[in-house]
Design an enzyme around this catalytic site. Structure first.
Site, short mmCIF file in Angstrom:
data_model
loop_
_atom_site.label_atom_id
_atom_site.label_comp_id
_atom_site.label_asym_id
_atom_site.label_seq_id
_atom_site.Cartn_x
_atom_site.Cartn_y
_atom_site.Cartn_z
N GLY A 246 -20.35 7.55 1.40
CA GLY A 246 -19.42 7.97 0.36
C GLY A 246 -20.13 8.22 -0.95
CG PHE A 247 -19.88 11.47 -3.10
CD1 PHE A 247 -19.03 12.06 -4.03
CD2 PHE A 247 -19.96 12.03 -1.83
CE1 PHE A 247 -18.28 13.18 -3.70
CE2 PHE A 247 -19.22 13.16 -1.50
CZ PHE A 247 -18.38 13.73 -2.44
N GLY A 248 -17.68 8.13 -3.87
CA GLY A 248 -16.52 7.95 -4.76
C GLY A 248 -16.67 6.70 -5.62
CG ASN A 249 -13.95 3.50 -8.15
OD1 ASN A 249 -13.63 2.49 -7.55
ND2 ASN A 249 -14.25 3.50 -9.42
CB ALA B 39 -20.10 5.12 -2.95
CD1 TRP B 40 -20.99 5.83 -10.40
CD2 TRP B 40 -19.26 4.43 -10.71
NE1 TRP B 40 -20.92 5.53 -11.73
CE2 TRP B 40 -19.87 4.66 -11.95
CE3 TRP B 40 -18.14 3.59 -10.66
CZ2 TRP B 40 -19.40 4.08 -13.12
CZ3 TRP B 40 -17.68 3.01 -11.82
CH2 TRP B 40 -18.31 3.25 -13.04
CE LYS C 54 -4.42 0.79 0.06
NZ LYS C 54 -5.54 -0.08 -0.31
CG ASP D 235 -7.19 3.11 -1.09
OD1 ASP D 235 -7.56 1.94 -1.00
OD2 ASP D 235 -7.37 3.94 -0.18
O1 2IT Z 1 -8.03 -1.62 -1.00
C1 2IT Z 1 -7.88 -2.13 -2.12
O2 2IT Z 1 -8.02 -3.35 -2.30
C2 2IT Z 1 -7.55 -1.26 -3.24
N1 2IT Z 1 -7.45 -0.06 -3.04
C3 2IT Z 1 -7.32 -1.82 -4.60
C4 2IT Z 1 -5.92 -2.30 -4.76
C5 2IT Z 1 -5.53 -2.75 -6.15
O3 2IT Z 1 -4.35 -3.06 -6.31
O4 2IT Z 1 -6.37 -2.80 -7.05
#
Ligand code: 2IT
Length: 447
Positions: free
Chosen positions: A236-239, A241-242, A124, A164
């Protein structure tokens, strides 16, 4: 293993790293019993090794804003565990990012990736850069400056970042452009979440939300229920949640609340396709205000400042925003208002008190590392396409995603079924992920 002893030791070594310590405690408590049946794990000190990242890179990111002022942020990449494959996991751009946050996310990612059935280790990264209020040009300059440093530590067989919170298709584009320019490596496999025309999986944007709903369907079927007609409150309303809203509507459920840092939008008649599309504009605007939905759709969406999605009566709660966004008090309010199921879509979205309350009071609960694994799983599928120089149709990817989510659900049931017949999805997910990584570490020696 003695969980309290290990936690005391970690608290001394990493004081104040609350999110990281919280994530470790949850996994250790789940796996303690199984671990103690395996003296070979204890002999190889698997626990002591698995809770520490392999390494962490920290770097300075300096860029120039639209006013010509020089700005400095911190950038990180946590390479947590590579026992089952190259480091894989997203990048988070958010003002609250700290090493503790990225360590918790990298730790969770390690077990989540193991659940996907694909060969990916855990990692991460991110920055304390705050995208709120930034122009597209500022976002681009920041991403380029970030990649100036990050490029030394990533590669298609080494470490493959993705998006993320605060990092979506736009940011991955800027990051990938700079990576190629600097490294003169034109392969498509160093980042996932790419655009459709330059190596991306056609379904990656939807995948986390779709996968979460496929998992929720399996959980409901196992409990003898059907998703059709149920009401859903999501945060939320990001990716994420969408994607969740899109699939929930398609499956016949009614999404009656979305939320943001500024408050909640109640949508009594259920979210419409136009509203779902508008969520993308809200994310792209960098305003970070859910109130914009009520302004755009007056009469259909009612905004209340300072309230969470958990204040709206619903059947199912889907946290889709940030860690620890659902407290024990929120859990009590949900239950009092009739909620009977919570599938955590955000990473560690529920506080430990909320999870215990749900489990003690008969509210079906499944943890993020199982529910949201469809996102990284589809990243894994994107890597496969890139390595084979192929492009799969949306249907091919969706079929594979379906199979993976079903498999994850089965692993949870296998490892989480209790003596009384109930399923502890937290235990199930943690034990299944842990056993795979621990076995891989054991078989590869003391390194
Ligand atoms: O928390 C997650 O699993 C992600 N942000 C996606 C990570 C990824 O490598 O697609």
């Amino acid at each position: 293993m003695n969980v309290e002893k290990i936690m005391q030791n970690l608290e001394q070594k990493h004081p104040g790293e609350s999110e990281y310590l919280q994530a470790v405690r949850e996994v250790l408590e789940s796996v303690e019993e199984v671990y103690n049946q395996h003296p070979e794990f204890e002999k190889a000190k698997i626990i002591e090794r698995i809770v520490e990242p392999d390494r962490i890179f920290t770097f300075r990111v300096t860029w120039v804003d639209d006013q010509g002022e020089v700005q400095t942020n911190l950038g990180y990449r946590v390479q947590f565990n590579s026992a089952i494959g190259p480091y894989k996991g997203g990048l988070r751009f958010h003002k609250a990012v700290t090493p503790s946050m990225l360590k918790f996310l990298g730790f969770e990612q390690t077990f989540k990736n193991a659940l996907t059935t694909l060969p990916m280790g855990g990692g991460k990264g991110g920055s304390d850069f705050d995208p709120v209020g930034k122009s597209d040009a500022e976002i681009m300059r920041f991403c380029q400056a970030f990649m100036l440093e990050l490029r030394h530590n990533i590669g298609p067989d080494q470490d493959i970042p993705a998006g993320d919170v605060g990092v979506g298709g736009r940011e991955i584009g800027f990051l990938n452009g700079m990576y190629q320019k600097l490294s003169r490596q034109y392969h498509t496999g160093v980042l996932t979440g790419k655009g459709e025309t330059w190596g991306g999986s056609i379904l990656r944007p939807e995948a986390t939300g779709y996968g979460a709903l496929y998992f929720t369907e399996h959980l409901l079927h196992k409990a003898g229920k059907d998703i059709k007609g149920l009401t859903i409150a999501l945060s939320g309303f990001g990716n994420v949640a969408w994607g969740a809203a899109k699939k929930a509507k398609e499956l016949g459920a009614k999404v009656i609340a979305i939320s943001g840092p500024d408050g909640v939008c109640h949508i009594p008649e259920g979210i419409t396709d136009e509203m779902i599309d508008y969520m993308l504009d809200m994310r792209a605007s960098n305003r970070n205000k859910v109130e914009d939905m009520a302004t755009k759709f007056p009469g259909k969406a009612q905004f209340t400042a300072g309230k969470k999605a958990w204040s709206i009566p619903c059947d199912i709660a889907l946290p889709c925003a940030f860690q620890n966004e659902l407290s024990e008090d929120d859990a009590k309010e949900l239950k009092a208002n009739g909620c009977w199921c919570c599938c955590e879509v955000s990473n560690m979205g529920c506080q430990p008190g909320a999870i215990h309350f749900f489990q003690k009071n008969g509210v079906l609960f499944a943890p993020g590392k199982a529910v949201n694994a469809g996102g990284v799983a589809t990243s894994g599928l994107e890597m496969t396409q890139n390595a084979a120089h192929l492009n799969w149709s949306g249907k091919e990817v969706d079929d594979k995603l379906h199979w993976i989510m079903e498999n994850i659900h089965e692993q949870c049931v296998k490892f989480g079924t209790q003596a009384d017949g109930t399923i502890d999805y937290v235990k199930g997910a943690n034990i299944a992920g842990f056993m795979k990584v621990a076995t891989a570490m054991l078989e590869q020696g003391i390194i």
